[in-house]
Scaffold this motif. Structure first.
Motif, short mmCIF file in Angstrom:
data_model
loop_
_atom_site.label_atom_id
_atom_site.label_comp_id
_atom_site.label_asym_id
_atom_site.label_seq_id
_atom_site.Cartn_x
_atom_site.Cartn_y
_atom_site.Cartn_z
N ARG A 1 0.93 -1.20 0.09
CA ARG A 1 -0.02 -0.09 -0.01
C ARG A 1 0.99 1.37 0.03
O ARG A 1 2.11 1.38 0.53
CB ARG A 1 -1.05 0.09 1.12
N THR A 2 0.22 2.31 -0.36
CA THR A 2 0.93 3.57 -0.50
C THR A 2 0.70 4.12 1.07
O THR A 2 -0.27 4.00 1.63
CB THR A 2 0.15 4.78 -1.36
N THR A 3 1.99 4.66 1.60
CA THR A 3 1.76 5.29 2.82
C THR A 3 2.37 6.80 2.69
O THR A 3 3.10 7.21 1.87
CB THR A 3 2.74 4.57 3.79
N GLY A 4 1.91 7.39 3.74
CA GLY A 4 2.24 8.91 4.00
C GLY A 4 3.40 9.12 4.88
O GLY A 4 3.75 8.27 5.25
N SER A 5 3.53 10.56 4.97
CA SER A 5 4.74 10.81 5.69
C SER A 5 4.82 10.45 6.98
O SER A 5 5.72 10.25 7.96
CB SER A 5 5.16 12.36 5.53
N GLY B 1 3.24 7.49 7.95
CA GLY B 1 3.15 5.97 8.18
C GLY B 1 1.57 5.72 7.82
O GLY B 1 1.32 4.37 7.98
N GLU B 2 0.93 6.56 7.67
CA GLU B 2 -0.61 6.31 7.50
C GLU B 2 -0.76 5.74 6.21
O GLU B 2 -0.04 5.98 5.10
CB GLU B 2 -1.54 7.66 7.59
N ILE B 3 -1.87 4.84 5.94
CA ILE B 3 -2.28 4.25 4.90
C ILE B 3 -3.04 5.19 4.23
O ILE B 3 -3.84 5.66 4.33
CB ILE B 3 -2.77 2.96 4.74
N ILE B 4 -2.45 5.40 2.68
CA ILE B 4 -3.27 6.35 1.88
C ILE B 4 -4.28 5.67 1.12
O ILE B 4 -3.83 4.69 0.20
CB ILE B 4 -2.66 7.28 0.87
N VAL B 5 -5.80 5.61 1.32
CA VAL B 5 -6.53 4.88 0.99
C VAL B 5 -6.83 5.35 -0.57
O VAL B 5 -7.26 4.33 -1.44
CB VAL B 5 -7.88 4.37 1.90
N CYS B 6 -7.11 6.67 -0.66
CA CYS B 6 -7.44 7.32 -1.81
C CYS B 6 -7.36 8.82 -1.74
O CYS B 6 -7.24 9.25 -0.82
CB CYS B 6 -8.98 7.03 -2.31
N LYS B 7 -7.34 9.43 -3.09
CA LYS B 7 -7.27 10.95 -3.12
C LYS B 7 -8.68 11.27 -3.40
O LYS B 7 -9.39 10.67 -4.44
CB LYS B 7 -6.28 11.16 -4.19
N LEU B 8 -9.22 12.31 -2.89
CA LEU B 8 -10.36 12.87 -3.14
C LEU B 8 -10.27 14.11 -3.96
O LEU B 8 -11.29 14.39 -4.95
CB LEU B 8 -11.15 13.15 -2.07
N SER B 9 -9.02 14.57 -4.16
CA SER B 9 -8.71 15.73 -4.96
C SER B 9 -6.99 15.82 -4.98
O SER B 9 -6.36 15.07 -4.38
CB SER B 9 -9.16 16.98 -4.66
N ASP B 10 -6.80 16.94 -5.74
CA ASP B 10 -5.02 17.07 -5.68
C ASP B 10 -4.60 16.95 -4.22
O ASP B 10 -3.71 16.37 -4.16
CB ASP B 10 -4.96 18.19 -6.26
N LYS C 1 5.63 20.12 0.88
CA LYS C 1 6.63 20.99 1.43
C LYS C 1 7.90 19.99 1.33
O LYS C 1 8.07 18.92 1.75
CB LYS C 1 6.60 21.23 2.81
N GLU C 2 8.83 20.70 0.43
CA GLU C 2 10.12 19.95 0.28
C GLU C 2 9.64 18.44 -0.26
O GLU C 2 10.28 17.58 0.31
CB GLU C 2 10.89 19.88 1.64
N GLY C 3 8.90 18.39 -1.24
CA GLY C 3 8.71 17.14 -1.80
C GLY C 3 7.79 16.25 -1.05
O GLY C 3 7.62 15.07 -1.33
N GLU C 4 7.04 16.65 0.21
CA GLU C 4 6.53 15.68 1.20
C GLU C 4 5.16 16.34 0.96
O GLU C 4 4.75 17.62 1.01
CB GLU C 4 6.97 15.66 2.43
N MET C 5 4.02 15.45 1.25
CA MET C 5 2.67 16.20 1.44
C MET C 5 2.33 15.77 2.98
O MET C 5 2.53 14.80 3.62
CB MET C 5 1.66 15.22 0.65
N LEU C 6 2.25 17.11 3.51
CA LEU C 6 1.84 16.92 4.99
C LEU C 6 0.59 17.74 5.39
O LEU C 6 -0.14 18.20 4.77
CB LEU C 6 3.14 17.94 5.58
N PRO C 7 0.12 16.85 6.43
CA PRO C 7 -1.30 17.11 6.85
C PRO C 7 -1.65 18.58 7.17
O PRO C 7 -0.91 19.28 7.79
CB PRO C 7 -1.75 16.03 7.90
#
Lengths: 76, 76
Positions: free
Chosen positions: A2-6, A8-17, A40-46
């Motif tokens: 699975r795809t994980t975020g910064s 460690g969360e599991i990214i289930v889906c994208k609702l938008s960009d 920010k610096e190549g990462e997607m942060l909440p």
């Protein structure tokens, strides 16, 4: 795998960009997140724009899905 | 009739004491809200802790529900 975020969360889906639905583990509990992120610096942060649901809240939300769909279809 | 909030939104359900799922109409578009509220002078008012989904985002979210449920059941 699975795809994980910064965090460690599991990214289930994208609702938008910038909006994601995630499942994460925090202090031993599972949370479903619906949140906007920023880059920010190549990462997607909440960001603060979003909400993390406990499993109990997720269950209630899941049960409400048909009602939400009905209301949308009736065009309010 | 349905329960409506202070902004005319339809309250679909409560996820907790302060969290609500709503459907609202804003500038001619439908939004699904999942948000925390606070009490002021007898009214429940929305906080920034939450997110409003457009109908397109709502559809994507709805499609992700079985995947979210699978992940939760697998206990990550």
């Amino acid at each position: 795998g699975r795809t994980t975020g910064s965090n460690g969360e599991i990214i289930v889906c994208k609702l938008s960009d910038k909006r994601r639905v995630t499942v994460s583990l925090f202090k031993g509990k599972v949370y479903v997140g619906i949140r906007e992120y920023y880059e920010k610096e190549g990462e997607m942060l909440p960001t603060q724009k979003g909400i993390s649901l406990s499993v109990d809240q997720w269950k209630k939300f899941k049960e409400a899905v048909p009602d939400i769909q009905d209301i949308i279809k009736q065009r309010l």
